[in-house]
Design a protein around this motif. Sequence first.
Motif, mmCIF file in Angstrom:
data_model
loop_
_atom_site.group_PDB
_atom_site.id
_atom_site.type_symbol
_atom_site.label_atom_id
_atom_site.label_comp_id
_atom_site.label_asym_id
_atom_site.label_seq_id
_atom_site.Cartn_x
_atom_site.Cartn_y
_atom_site.Cartn_z
ATOM 1 N N VAL B 251 7.759 14.375 24.716
ATOM 2 C CA VAL B 251 7.317 15.779 23.744
ATOM 3 C C VAL B 251 8.508 16.392 23.328
ATOM 4 O O VAL B 251 8.685 16.884 22.115
ATOM 5 C CB VAL B 251 6.750 16.789 24.633
ATOM 6 C CG1 VAL B 251 6.255 18.097 23.940
ATOM 7 C CG2 VAL B 251 5.325 16.168 25.077
ATOM 8 N N SER B 253 11.543 15.197 22.782
ATOM 9 C CA SER B 253 12.315 14.185 21.721
ATOM 10 C C SER B 253 11.565 13.787 20.570
ATOM 11 O O SER B 253 12.159 13.400 19.581
ATOM 12 C CB SER B 253 12.902 13.093 22.455
ATOM 13 O OG SER B 253 11.552 12.288 23.055
ATOM 14 N N GLY B 254 10.213 13.966 20.583
ATOM 15 C CA GLY B 254 9.633 13.269 19.573
ATOM 16 C C GLY B 254 9.298 11.921 19.449
ATOM 17 O O GLY B 254 8.728 11.483 18.420
ATOM 18 N N LEU B 255 9.759 11.536 20.490
ATOM 19 C CA LEU B 255 9.784 9.803 20.508
ATOM 20 C C LEU B 255 8.263 9.402 21.717
ATOM 21 O O LEU B 255 7.995 10.368 22.605
ATOM 22 C CB LEU B 255 10.747 9.261 21.113
ATOM 23 C CG LEU B 255 12.180 9.593 20.468
ATOM 24 C CD1 LEU B 255 13.136 8.950 20.956
ATOM 25 C CD2 LEU B 255 11.957 9.029 18.979
ATOM 26 N N ASP B 256 7.792 8.470 21.174
ATOM 27 C CA ASP B 256 6.911 7.770 22.163
ATOM 28 C C ASP B 256 7.333 7.169 23.431
ATOM 29 O O ASP B 256 8.455 6.458 23.388
ATOM 30 C CB ASP B 256 5.975 7.045 21.519
ATOM 31 C CG ASP B 256 5.029 7.581 20.348
ATOM 32 O OD1 ASP B 256 5.207 8.685 20.232
ATOM 33 O OD2 ASP B 256 4.440 6.655 19.679
ATOM 34 N N ALA B 305 11.124 3.561 20.571
ATOM 35 C CA ALA B 305 10.477 4.244 21.686
ATOM 36 C C ALA B 305 11.325 4.546 22.757
ATOM 37 O O ALA B 305 12.530 4.166 22.847
ATOM 38 C CB ALA B 305 8.875 3.560 22.242
ATOM 39 N N PRO B 426 17.076 12.691 19.251
ATOM 40 C CA PRO B 426 17.658 11.530 18.916
ATOM 41 C C PRO B 426 18.214 11.237 17.508
ATOM 42 O O PRO B 426 17.689 12.199 16.815
ATOM 43 C CB PRO B 426 16.312 10.607 18.863
ATOM 44 C CG PRO B 426 15.274 11.519 19.507
ATOM 45 C CD PRO B 426 15.692 12.998 19.213
#
Lengths: 349, 612
Positions: B251, B253-256, B305, B426
């Motif tokens: 959440v 980092s905006g990464l899955d 990811a 990131p």
Amino acid sequence: MNLVEDILKDAPATPPVKYTAKDFQSDQDVRWCPGCGDYSILAQVQRVMPDLNIPKHRIVFVSGIGCSSRFPYYMESYGFHSIHGRAPAIASGLKIARPDLMVWVATGDGDGLSIGGNHLIHVCRRNVDLKILLFNNEIYGLTKGQYSPTSEVGKVTKSTPYGSIDHPFNPLLVALGAEASFVARTLDRDPKHLQTIIRRAADHKGTAFIEIYQNCNVFNDGAFFKYTEKETKDDNVVFIEHGKPMVFGKERDKGVRLEGFTPTVVSLKDGKYSASDLIVHNEKDTMLSFILARMSSIPDLPRPVGVVYAVERPLYDAEVSKQIQQAIQKQGEGNLEKLLNHGETWAIK
Amino acid sequence: MNKAFKNLDEVTIRFAGDSGDGMQLTGMQFTSTTALLGNDLSTLPDFPAEIRAPAGTLFGVSGFQIHFGSTEINTPGDACDVLVAMNPAALKVNLRSLRDGGIIIANSDGFNEKNLKLAGYESNPLEDGSLSRYQLHAVAITKLTHNALDDLGLSNKLVERSKNFFALGMMYWMFTRPLEPTIKWIQDKFKKNPELVEANTRVLKAGYAFGETTEIFAVRYEVKPAPLAPGRYRSVTGNEAIAWGLIAASVKSGLDIFLGSYPITPASDILHELAKHKNFRVKTFQAEDEIAGITSAIGASYGGAIGATTTSGPGMALKAEAMGLAVMLELPLIICDVQRGGPSTGLPTKTEQADLLQALYGRNSEAPIPVIAASTPADCFLTAFEAVRIAIKYMTPVIILSDGYLANGAEPWMIPSVSSLPDIAPKFRTDPKGFQPYMRDERTLARPWAIPGTPGLEHRIGGLEKEHITGNVSYDPENHEFMVRMRQAKVDRIADDIPPALVEGDQKGDLLVVGWGGTYGAIRTAVEDKRREGKSVSHLQLKYINPFQKNVGEILYNFKCVLVPELNLGQLARVLRAKYLVPAVTLSKVQGLPFKAIEIENKIDEILGSTR
């Protein structure tokens, strides 16, 4: 939208220019032995790529270890040369994380069927949307000449000075046994056919498995000459095409006919049999696919070359994304505050 | 009937029975009710590797220990005050954990001839006087359960399955806990089967009423809430906390998250937990083996990811080559090792800390990977979050060390507010101008994260040695040494980016007890006890093991002696000795069980000389 989708949202979905094969040649010197069958495979892949209408930034080649696995270095796309046998697993993770990419796997008989056999079969059963090029030369080349899991019984190599006693794998049967949705065989020395099959694999939705007979001119020269050279090819290979009878021979005077479940060669010359008596190839026929794949192990039968099997079934990577979309629809986008506070909580004042 | 109330600061209870008796469930219910009352607590589930071992056998005994109190609780308790034993085997296996004078509540119906024989008792210990050192209460739990349910017409099997709720009801009465939370839980859990809701609720109430009305129990106990910091709390296990920490990092980092994992005890619950949360776009991939677990995660990281893999010792061994690949590729990757007893298959359900050297060094060649260790179940949350931060910022695999004790143990956790968690930012490379795959950020030495799909950044990476900056394959001798040193320097540099180590207690003194990971609670309890006695002893718990925090050496040199308690034969001590040249003394325990505080206290006394 996650960060990856955000930064890639403006990336073109189609090639900005009309590519030629040259656009897919990287700046790296190709280091295979002169005369190696790999050169032809590389050239045909580079020739097919422009026709796919996919921008090269969306294409990734993943490989393991072995001569074939140097492949990604020579492709002007994204490339990933990994560790022995693991390319199918790495490519699976990549494709599941990024279904927008077109992911290819370059592997060999040792890499894909020995150390990486487990990953190969599981990719096939899951039907991850990967294109797998298995260069079969029936020998370990990079380690300088040991027998491989596809070498024939009796093969004399450095590690089998008295002849191999290992029963070999039939790559097509391995892929079919694992229920790959696309299984084909082609030849390094038949550029046209090679291009056709690569194109078919590229267009297939799901795991596409191609066994490529590839000549290792240093450690196993001529292993497939019977099937690839002008003098012998026509009488030893049957090119299979969907909906067409299995006719072969220099004079197109022989055919393959089923007697019970056993394929047999018949002559079309003496009037006893005609094309209508022969097997009519059906790519969607599971049972037939096994019979065709089995033909390689029966002496005196021609080797089927072409698309043995091609069906559509759900794509693993797409199903993963679908479950996520369904969860979001049902529960709403994940809310961290809510997650951490769900269930029983209590306040201390 | 009025019964006397007695106030207690802390209590340790152990529920023990057959692995099919529902002791884990009973313990967890007691835990959540106790947490709701505001007690501090710590738990130790202790179960066999067999799913349903033959009934009545010693190796089939499943136990759940909870230590709770009105004071700070850091361990599951050295010795039990109360032992609930559903059969002779449970009594035999767990009696040694009961303190002298402790309470035994035994299901007398379970002490039949067959079970006594299976447990190796010549005579019935409930009757032969051999338990005279304890307060023994033999209760016909099975019969009383039948009585409570005889009008429902349930099968014998179903009735017997409810008897753990009778024991739970008795304990709720004895320790003055409300029934409502468990009744609510029963209603929710069995909502599709009203018959079971009725049966279990009835039996729970019957157990409570039994305590209330019979003459057997003269006193009941109260344990007041603990002075925990104000806030909203929940109970959390280490495995849950790892999963939520990864989601929080996603959440922020905006990464899955992509988890590639192969089921293995005691790590599987992280996979289970993450698999539930698909609405966070978490992708879980149950791979065909441990190697595919990590390599699929590497593939996902390559695609942008947060690739993660979870495992335990045997799986770590299988992942070693792929970890080396991740070092070479310089991609972010989370490897979580929930340690268990080893070597080989070892003790799958028991705890140990013997994978430290494997985590630090278990790869071919020079393959440095940052290693961080969680110290409590709740600490697993921030440990996972921190691992992701480091992995992304430094483009490196990071190993999280947890263990079976943390994984399954629970404690109250003050729920952090989402806004208090730092953002992780990131930096994907998008600009083709001047791009080279192995160019480096001056400060972090990280290489760019250039993901497929980015126009103009097409490049090739792999496990062969890379040429500095260009990333081309290079066999050049000088370049190889340069890159080996570069990879090491990058990891070393993380020491500039982590908070300094904090000593609990005085900054100087006679003895420093240094621990890492799950020994935190036991060491803290032991050191605090000894400090109250006036001993010059302090505590340092290391979270960052590679690299160490920069002030660790300085701290060590401020003490005359260094003691390192570890659930192995002295792995951290070996590393500390080598790096700081201190004569660290080892306190080892390798029994598949966590330290008791008393074991550490005894060692402290031995080193400092008993002053009493």
